[in-house]
Design an enzyme around this catalytic site. Structure first.
Site, PDB file in Angstrom:
ATOM      1  N   LYS A 239      13.184  75.881 114.510  1.00 53.55           N
ATOM      2  CA  LYS A 239      14.084  75.895 113.533  1.00 53.55           C
ATOM      3  C   LYS A 239      14.002  74.688 112.832  1.00 53.55           C
ATOM      4  O   LYS A 239      14.051  73.573 113.393  1.00 53.55           O
ATOM      5  CB  LYS A 239      15.504  76.327 113.720  1.00 53.55           C
ATOM      6  CG  LYS A 239      15.924  77.742 114.366  1.00 53.55           C
ATOM      7  CD  LYS A 239      17.295  77.790 114.962  1.00 53.55           C
ATOM      8  CE  LYS A 239      17.402  78.886 115.529  1.00 53.55           C
ATOM      9  NZ  LYS A 239      17.311  80.304 114.370  1.00 53.55           N
ATOM     10  N   ARG A 313      16.641  89.374 121.614  1.00 49.88           N
ATOM     11  CA  ARG A 313      16.250  90.690 121.612  1.00 49.88           C
ATOM     12  C   ARG A 313      15.518  90.765 123.092  1.00 49.88           C
ATOM     13  O   ARG A 313      15.560  91.608 123.814  1.00 49.88           O
ATOM     14  CB  ARG A 313      15.780  91.274 120.663  1.00 49.88           C
ATOM     15  CG  ARG A 313      14.372  90.702 120.330  1.00 49.88           C
ATOM     16  CD  ARG A 313      13.754  91.305 118.748  1.00 49.88           C
ATOM     17  NE  ARG A 313      14.572  90.315 117.945  1.00 49.88           N
ATOM     18  CZ  ARG A 313      14.571  90.546 116.349  1.00 49.88           C
ATOM     19  NH1 ARG A 313      13.601  91.550 116.066  1.00 49.88           N
ATOM     20  NH2 ARG A 313      15.298  90.016 115.666  1.00 49.88           N
TER      21      ARG A 313
END
Length: 461
Positions: A239, A313
């Site tokens: 990021k 996830r």
């Protein structure tokens, strides 16, 4: 439990809580000097207004405004913004509010007493309130404790809230309520077939783990699954700094299910509760998982990694597969999963998905009274092909940028095949700026709505 209300026997000052349209009727009950004083202060009953009224024989009372119906819709907790303006004293409410509307405002008062002061002293509201008649005082206090637990966990930076500390928090909560809490750690994750939890967390110096808490011996089976990514660098798909700044909150799902678990256990609900939290840190190291890797999940489904920053996830998938093996009556997952959900609904609303429309209706029916707004999103079957890359069963990050929250929810649903009733919350878990009853920082989302809906969600058919 913290002491939230003043003693009923304590001397107290009247706090008249008025809707804007109630002011005229109130003024008719007052003498001329009082009416003139209130008019001179410019008090109209607007949202957040207060007016201290001196009494002829000494002392004073306070009138405070909630505004009109529009203000109530825009501000969940009108009384919360009033608390910070009151002097240090004990008050009792005089109001026409009853039932859920009264409890909503009193809950906001309690929330306004929150301060995250672990690292530095913080200003706190000094005014105290005697619990009004007609509210469930014990229940409101339980809700406040659960919410404060969630906020504290989210607000604590990763330096003090890594996988180990999150596990300790779960164990402390379990001990408080007489629950069991097992931790599957590091290499044992592989030995017990949780490969994706291990893969996501293996690059960190803080070992990955799965937290498994159980409580209750009778009633319907409810399993809560919370994403516990204690910090998310994005992995090898690193990021940028601006996007990494709030990643201490990426365990907001875990914090929320722990807060909800406290509420369920403290209220003694007749339910067999299980809480599963995959606790990891998504870091960068020589053994970090890579784009284009293909992972085999606990359920046997293979997953192509097209973005290591879509790691939540993955860890949830293994935990959901474990939850599903037991076939509980209901599985609920909570996660700060996608930026798409935040873009779609902002920081106030909790997006949720439900495989059973009756469950969705039950949740929608109570969320407003619980002061915990939710918004249903669709498990849209036509998008299933978007998460099927061809080379593996599933794609963890479909290209194109379309329907990001929906495709993530569809991904998770693939791991719940034995349990017909599954709900997923894609929450934000953060209040970007201070609001009445919600300080800037971590915040619970969806937990109180779920709690209010549980009698309907878990009733016997």
């Amino acid at each position: 439990m913290p002491h939230f209300f003043a003693d009923h026997s304590a001397p107290s000052i009247p706090l008249h809580l008025l809707m804007q349209g109630e002011l005229d009727a109130f003024l008719k009950t007052q003498d001329t000097k009082t009416v003139e004083w209130i008019a001179a202060q410019g008090f109209t009953g607007g949202a957040g207004q207060i007016c201290t009224v001196p009494l002829a024989g000494g002392g004073f009372f306070v009138i405070a405004g909630l505004g009109g119906e529009v203000d109530l819709k825009r501000t969940r907790f009108g009384l919360a913004q009033i608390r910070s303006k009151l002097p240090e004293a004990i008050f009792h409410l005089e109001t026409s509010l009853i039932g859920a509307a009264l409890e909503q405002q009193v809950l906001g008062w309690l929330f306004a007493g929150y301060a995250f002061d672990r690292y530095a002293d913080q200003p706190t509201a000094k005014a105290q309130l005697i619990a009004p008649e007609g509210i469930d005082q014990a229940r409101l206090e339980v809700l406040a404790v659960g919410e404060f637990l969630t906020r504290d966990l989210i607000n604590t930076p990763a330096s003090d809230m890594g996988p180990d500390e999150l596990a300790q928090a779960a164990q402390e909560l379990a001990s408080k309520h007489g629950a069991s809490c097992d931790i599957i750690l590091d290499q044992d994750l592989l030995d017990q077939n949780f490969p994706m939890i291990h893969t996501v967390g293996r690059a960190s110096i803080h070992a990955p783990r799965l937290i498994d808490m159980r409580w209750g011996a009778s009633g319907p089976k409810l399993t809560l699954v919370g994403k516990g990514v204690c910090f998310d660098t994005g992995g090898l798909n690193l990021k940028p700094g601006a996007s990494m700044g709030l990643m201490k909150k990426d365990m907001g799902g875990a914090a929320t299910v722990l807060g909800l678990a406290h509420m369920i256990m403290a209220l003694g609900l007749n339910v067999q509760l299980r809480v599963l939290i995959p606790a990891v840190e998504n870091s960068v190291s020589a053994n970090a998982f890579r784009p284009q890797d293909i992972l085999t999940s606990r359920k046997g489904l293979t997953v192509e990694i097209n973005n290591t920053d879509a790691e939540g996830r993955l860890v949830l998938a293994d935990a959901l597969a474990l939850a599903d093996e037991e076939k509980p009556d209901l599985i609920i997952s909570m996660a700060t999963l996608t930026g798409a959900a935040r873009v779609a609904l902002g920081p106030d609303l909790s997006p949720f998905y439900a495989t059973d429309q009756c469950d969705a209706l039950a949740l929608n029916g109570v969320a407003q009274d619980a002061s915990d707004p939710v918004w249903q999103m669709p498990f849209w079957d036509p998008y299933e092909k978007m998460i099927e890359p061809g080379i593996a069963h599933l794609d963890n990050a479909p290209s194109g940028g379309m329907a990001g929250s929906i495709t993530a929810a569809l991904f998770l649903r693939r791991f719940v095949t034995n349990t017909p009733r599954y709900m997923h919350f894609d929450i934000y878990g953060w209040c970007p700026s201070a609001l009445p009853g919600r300080t800037k920082g971590g915040v619970g989302m969806g937990a109180r709505a779920v709690l209010a809906a549980l009698p309907e969600l878990l009733k016997n058919d």
